[in-house]
Scaffold this motif. Structure first.
Motif, PDB file in Angstrom:
ATOM      1  N   ARG A  77       3.557  96.898  26.516  1.00 25.23           N
ATOM      2  CA  ARG A  77       2.164  96.616  26.174  1.00 25.23           C
ATOM      3  C   ARG A  77       1.870  95.173  26.548  1.00 25.23           C
ATOM      4  N   PHE A  83      -3.612  99.030  25.914  1.00 25.71           N
ATOM      5  CA  PHE A  83      -2.868 100.259  26.224  1.00 25.71           C
ATOM      6  C   PHE A  83      -1.374 100.005  26.105  1.00 25.71           C
ATOM      7  N   THR A  84      -0.632 101.085  26.077  1.00 30.37           N
ATOM      8  CA  THR A  84       0.829 101.028  26.157  1.00 30.37           C
ATOM      9  C   THR A  84       1.285 102.092  27.151  1.00 30.37           C
ATOM     10  N   VAL A  85       2.439 101.849  27.752  1.00 25.35           N
ATOM     11  CA  VAL A  85       3.016 102.813  28.684  1.00 25.35           C
ATOM     12  C   VAL A  85       4.526 102.632  28.672  1.00 25.35           C
ATOM     13  N   THR A 113      -4.504  95.805  35.785  1.00 23.28           N
ATOM     14  CA  THR A 113      -5.697  96.020  34.966  1.00 23.28           C
ATOM     15  C   THR A 113      -6.903  95.326  35.599  1.00 23.28           C
ATOM     16  N   ALA A 152      -3.358 110.880  28.032  1.00 20.75           N
ATOM     17  CA  ALA A 152      -4.422 109.924  27.706  1.00 20.75           C
ATOM     18  C   ALA A 152      -5.793 110.433  28.140  1.00 20.75           C
ATOM     19  N   ARG A 185     -11.404 103.458  30.425  1.00 23.37           N
ATOM     20  CA  ARG A 185     -12.055 103.624  29.127  1.00 23.37           C
ATOM     21  C   ARG A 185     -12.847 102.364  28.775  1.00 23.37           C
ATOM     22  N   PHE A 213       1.306 107.027  28.970  1.00 24.60           N
ATOM     23  CA  PHE A 213       0.195 106.084  28.919  1.00 24.60           C
ATOM     24  C   PHE A 213      -0.767 106.472  27.801  1.00 24.60           C
ATOM     25  N   SER A 214      -1.159 105.484  27.005  1.00 21.44           N
ATOM     26  CA  SER A 214      -2.121 105.744  25.924  1.00 21.44           C
ATOM     27  C   SER A 214      -2.953 104.504  25.658  1.00 21.44           C
ATOM     28  N   TRP A 215      -4.203 104.704  25.292  1.00 20.06           N
ATOM     29  CA  TRP A 215      -5.111 103.597  24.942  1.00 20.06           C
ATOM     30  C   TRP A 215      -4.894 103.199  23.509  1.00 20.06           C
ATOM     31  N   LYS A 216      -5.094 101.934  23.206  1.00 17.65           N
ATOM     32  CA  LYS A 216      -4.942 101.424  21.827  1.00 17.65           C
ATOM     33  C   LYS A 216      -6.240 100.849  21.331  1.00 17.65           C
TER      34      LYS A 216
END
Length: 216
Positions: A77, A83-85, A113, A152, A185, A213-216
């Motif tokens: 992160r 995000f994290t991956v 990014t 994600a 996003r 991969f996910s958004w935080k």
């Protein structure tokens, strides 16, 4: 008596000639088998030597470019990131032009990014990103753009091929396969690019990374 001596002399001459003929025949017949035996012995010797001296090539459990099945992954992160991956554990990490890059041998994961006013589309990636990469990646070829789903959400996937940078030591260049995922996003775009040799079987590792991969 003279007649007897003549007969005896002829007999001796006949025996000498017979012995000479026999010896000649014997020498003539023994020559080819001896030569044949030497040739056979030479061939047999070389075959035996090759068989005893050459060990079979070791089987590679992980051919060049293949990521091991037991590879561990750790969450990444960026500082202040949204995000994290997961990335392969133990890979070298560097920063390159605003992107974070993880490398190991012939494989590479790049995370970049950017701020964007709208989400990337198949059309925008094809018309904007592809030309940019074509001018930057050596021997860029075969771009294919599609919409895909990951955990994600939706992402735009660009697949293409290109040559790697030359190895600084050997000068060797590898033909790489690239997968570039564009996630978006709320004004934030994350481009996740995975690359490795075209013949490497990294379908599962790349799926692990992109699905993580996910958004935080």
């Amino acid at each position: 008596m003279a007649r007897v001596r003549t007969v005896r002399s002829l007999g001796v001459v006949g025996l000498v000639l017979a012995a000479a003929v026999t010896a000649g025949c014997s020498g003539s017949s023994s020559g080819p088998p001896a030569a044949s035996h030497a040739s056979s012995g030479s061939g047999s010797g070389s075959t035996t030597t090759a068989g005893a001296g050459a060990a079979p090539a070791p089987t590679e459990s992980n051919p060049p470019g293949d990521i091991p099945d037991n590879q561990a992954y750790v969450a990444f992160r960026p500082s202040g990131g949204a995000f994290t991956v997961k990335v392969p554990e133990g890979w070298a990490r560097t920063g390159q032009g605003g992107a974070t890059v993880f490398t190991d041998k012939l494989n590479r994961v790049e995370i970049a990014t950017a701020s964007a006013s709208s989400a990337p589309t198949v059309t925008s990636v094809g018309s904007e990103v592809v030309p940019r990469l074509r001018g930057r990646v050596p021997k860029f070829d075969g771009p294919k753009v599609s919409q895909v789903n990951r955990h994600a959400g939706s992402a735009v996937l660009l697949k293409y091929q290109g040559d790697s940078a030359a190895d600084p030591v050997t000068g060797k260049v590898v033909r790489d396969a690239f997968e570039r995922y564009a996630f978006y996003r709320q004004g934030h775009e994350v481009d996740l690019t995975l690359s490795g040799p075209v013949n490497a079987d990294n379908v599962d590792p790349w799926r692990i990374v992109t699905d993580s991969f996910s958004w935080k």
